[in-house]
Design a protein around this motif. Structure first.
Motif, PDB file in Angstrom:
ATOM      1  N   ILE A 163      49.028  55.205  42.411  1.00  0.00           N
ATOM      2  CA  ILE A 163      48.018  56.161  42.009  1.00  0.00           C
ATOM      3  C   ILE A 163      46.791  55.447  41.439  1.00  0.00           C
ATOM      4  O   ILE A 163      45.712  55.988  41.427  1.00  0.00           O
ATOM      5  CB  ILE A 163      48.594  57.186  41.010  1.00  0.00           C
ATOM      6  CG1 ILE A 163      47.610  58.330  40.819  1.00  0.00           C
ATOM      7  CG2 ILE A 163      48.910  56.538  39.677  1.00  0.00           C
ATOM      8  CD1 ILE A 163      48.184  59.527  40.136  1.00  0.00           C
ATOM      9  N   TYR A 164      46.968  54.241  40.952  1.00  0.00           N
ATOM     10  CA  TYR A 164      45.841  53.518  40.366  1.00  0.00           C
ATOM     11  C   TYR A 164      44.934  52.970  41.446  1.00  0.00           C
ATOM     12  O   TYR A 164      45.391  52.327  42.382  1.00  0.00           O
ATOM     13  CB  TYR A 164      46.331  52.347  39.500  1.00  0.00           C
ATOM     14  CG  TYR A 164      47.046  52.785  38.264  1.00  0.00           C
ATOM     15  CD1 TYR A 164      46.336  53.281  37.186  1.00  0.00           C
ATOM     16  CD2 TYR A 164      48.425  52.715  38.171  1.00  0.00           C
ATOM     17  CE1 TYR A 164      46.995  53.695  36.038  1.00  0.00           C
ATOM     18  CE2 TYR A 164      49.087  53.116  37.039  1.00  0.00           C
ATOM     19  CZ  TYR A 164      48.364  53.614  35.973  1.00  0.00           C
ATOM     20  OH  TYR A 164      49.009  54.024  34.847  1.00  0.00           O
ATOM     21  N   PRO A 165      43.631  53.189  41.304  1.00  0.00           N
ATOM     22  CA  PRO A 165      42.701  52.616  42.285  1.00  0.00           C
ATOM     23  C   PRO A 165      42.452  51.142  41.966  1.00  0.00           C
ATOM     24  O   PRO A 165      42.743  50.672  40.868  1.00  0.00           O
ATOM     25  CB  PRO A 165      41.428  53.437  42.056  1.00  0.00           C
ATOM     26  CG  PRO A 165      41.499  53.827  40.613  1.00  0.00           C
ATOM     27  CD  PRO A 165      42.966  54.010  40.311  1.00  0.00           C
ATOM     28  N   LYS A 166      41.900  50.437  42.939  1.00  0.00           N
ATOM     29  CA  LYS A 166      41.525  49.037  42.731  1.00  0.00           C
ATOM     30  C   LYS A 166      40.340  48.997  41.768  1.00  0.00           C
ATOM     31  O   LYS A 166      39.410  49.787  41.887  1.00  0.00           O
ATOM     32  CB  LYS A 166      41.145  48.428  44.078  1.00  0.00           C
ATOM     33  CG  LYS A 166      40.823  46.972  44.033  1.00  0.00           C
ATOM     34  CD  LYS A 166      40.501  46.488  45.432  1.00  0.00           C
ATOM     35  CE  LYS A 166      39.451  45.410  45.326  1.00  0.00           C
ATOM     36  NZ  LYS A 166      38.937  45.027  46.627  1.00  0.00           N
ATOM     37  N   ARG A 167      40.386  48.085  40.820  1.00  0.00           N
ATOM     38  CA  ARG A 167      39.308  47.971  39.827  1.00  0.00           C
ATOM     39  C   ARG A 167      38.034  47.484  40.518  1.00  0.00           C
ATOM     40  O   ARG A 167      38.042  46.458  41.182  1.00  0.00           O
ATOM     41  CB  ARG A 167      39.715  47.005  38.735  1.00  0.00           C
ATOM     42  CG  ARG A 167      38.715  46.946  37.599  1.00  0.00           C
ATOM     43  CD  ARG A 167      39.221  46.043  36.486  1.00  0.00           C
ATOM     44  NE  ARG A 167      38.307  46.072  35.396  1.00  0.00           N
ATOM     45  CZ  ARG A 167      38.475  46.783  34.289  1.00  0.00           C
ATOM     46  NH1 ARG A 167      39.554  47.519  34.161  1.00  0.00           N
ATOM     47  NH2 ARG A 167      37.575  46.765  33.333  1.00  0.00           N
ATOM     48  N   PRO A 168      36.923  48.243  40.351  1.00  0.00           N
ATOM     49  CA  PRO A 168      35.667  47.837  40.995  1.00  0.00           C
ATOM     50  C   PRO A 168      35.147  46.522  40.406  1.00  0.00           C
ATOM     51  O   PRO A 168      35.309  46.242  39.222  1.00  0.00           O
ATOM     52  CB  PRO A 168      34.702  48.969  40.687  1.00  0.00           C
ATOM     53  CG  PRO A 168      35.475  50.022  39.991  1.00  0.00           C
ATOM     54  CD  PRO A 168      36.805  49.491  39.629  1.00  0.00           C
ATOM     55  N   ALA A 169      34.500  45.732  41.248  1.00  0.00           N
ATOM     56  CA  ALA A 169      33.980  44.429  40.829  1.00  0.00           C
ATOM     57  C   ALA A 169      32.659  44.558  40.088  1.00  0.00           C
ATOM     58  O   ALA A 169      32.295  43.671  39.320  1.00  0.00           O
ATOM     59  CB  ALA A 169      33.822  43.528  42.051  1.00  0.00           C
ATOM     60  N   SER A 170      31.911  45.630  40.325  1.00  0.00           N
ATOM     61  CA  SER A 170      30.597  45.783  39.693  1.00  0.00           C
ATOM     62  C   SER A 170      30.336  47.259  39.408  1.00  0.00           C
ATOM     63  O   SER A 170      31.076  48.136  39.862  1.00  0.00           O
ATOM     64  CB  SER A 170      29.508  45.247  40.622  1.00  0.00           C
ATOM     65  OG  SER A 170      29.392  46.082  41.764  1.00  0.00           O
ATOM     66  N   ALA A 171      29.254  47.514  38.679  1.00  0.00           N
ATOM     67  CA  ALA A 171      28.871  48.892  38.379  1.00  0.00           C
ATOM     68  C   ALA A 171      28.532  49.650  39.665  1.00  0.00           C
ATOM     69  O   ALA A 171      28.877  50.829  39.811  1.00  0.00           O
ATOM     70  CB  ALA A 171      27.689  48.916  37.414  1.00  0.00           C
ATOM     71  N   ALA A 172      27.876  48.971  40.602  1.00  0.00           N
ATOM     72  CA  ALA A 172      27.531  49.613  41.881  1.00  0.00           C
ATOM     73  C   ALA A 172      28.799  49.988  42.647  1.00  0.00           C
ATOM     74  O   ALA A 172      28.875  51.066  43.247  1.00  0.00           O
ATOM     75  CB  ALA A 172      26.651  48.691  42.712  1.00  0.00           C
ATOM     76  N   ASP A 173      29.807  49.100  42.618  1.00  0.00           N
ATOM     77  CA  ASP A 173      31.089  49.401  43.274  1.00  0.00           C
ATOM     78  C   ASP A 173      31.783  50.580  42.586  1.00  0.00           C
ATOM     79  O   ASP A 173      32.417  51.405  43.243  1.00  0.00           O
ATOM     80  CB  ASP A 173      32.004  48.179  43.260  1.00  0.00           C
ATOM     81  CG  ASP A 173      31.545  47.069  44.184  1.00  0.00           C
ATOM     82  OD1 ASP A 173      30.684  47.336  45.061  1.00  0.00           O
ATOM     83  OD2 ASP A 173      32.046  45.935  44.041  1.00  0.00           O
TER      84      ASP A 173
END
Length: 146
Positions: A1-11
Motif C-alpha cells: 500500500i505504501y507508494p515509492k518515496r518521491p526523489a524531489s518536490a516535483a516528483d
C-alpha cells in the motif's frame, strides 16, 4: 500500500496528481455502477465508514489514513455536487433554472423543497445507521454465543 518515496518536490507533486486522478476515476466508476444498478448499491453509514477507515489505517499506517481521508473527501464532494435540493448541487440547479427562465424562483417554494430534501437525507442517514447498528448488534450477539 505504501507508494515509492518521491526523489524531489516535483516528483511528489506529480505522484500526488497521479494518485488523485486514480482516486477520482475509481470513485467515478463506483458512482456510475451505483447509478446503473441502484438495487446493488451498498450504502455505507458511519459504522461501516469507521470500519473501512480502521482497515486503511491498520494496513497502511499514516499513508492509509491519508488515503482514506482523500477517498472520503472525494466522496463527500461528489455527493454534495449532485443536483439534490438541500445540497450545493441543488442550489446550483435552482440558480440554473433562474438563469434560464430569467426570473427568480419563489423563495417559499425553494425553501420548502430544500427542507423536505434535507429531512429525506436525514431519514436516509438514520435508516442506514439503524440498519448498520442492527447488523452490528446481531453479529455481536452471535459471536457471544460461541
Amino acid at each position: 500500500i505504501y507508494p515509492k518515496r518521491p526523489a524531489s518536490a516535483a516528483d511528489a507533486v506529480a505522484a500526488t496528481n497521479k494518485e488523485f486522478s486514480r482516486l477520482v476515476q475509481f470513485m467515478g466508476g463506483q458512482i456510475e455502477a451505483a447509478v446503473a444498478r441502484p438495487s446493488e448499491a451498498k450504502l455505507a453509514g458511519p459504522i461501516s465508514i469507521a470500519q473501512i477507515g480502521n482497515s486503511y489505517v491498520n494496513e497502511g499506517g499514516l499513508y492509509g489514513l491519508m488515503l482514506f481521508t482523500a477517498i472520503l473527501n472525494i466522496n463527500l464532494a461528489a455527493l454534495n455536487a449532485l443536483p439534490i435540493p438541500g445540497l450545493d448541487g441543488g442550489q446550483l440547479a435552482f440558480l440554473l433554472v433562474e438563469t434560464a427562465s430569467g426570473r427568480r424562483l419563489n423563495r417559499r417554494f425553494t425553501t420548502g423543497v430544500n427542507v423536505v430534501a434535507q429531512l429525506a437525507l436525514v431519514f436516509l442517514t438514520l435508516s442506514v445507521l439503524g440498519s448498520e447498528a442492527k447488523k452490528a448488534l446481531l453479529a455481536l450477539l452471535a459471536s457471544s454465543r460461541h
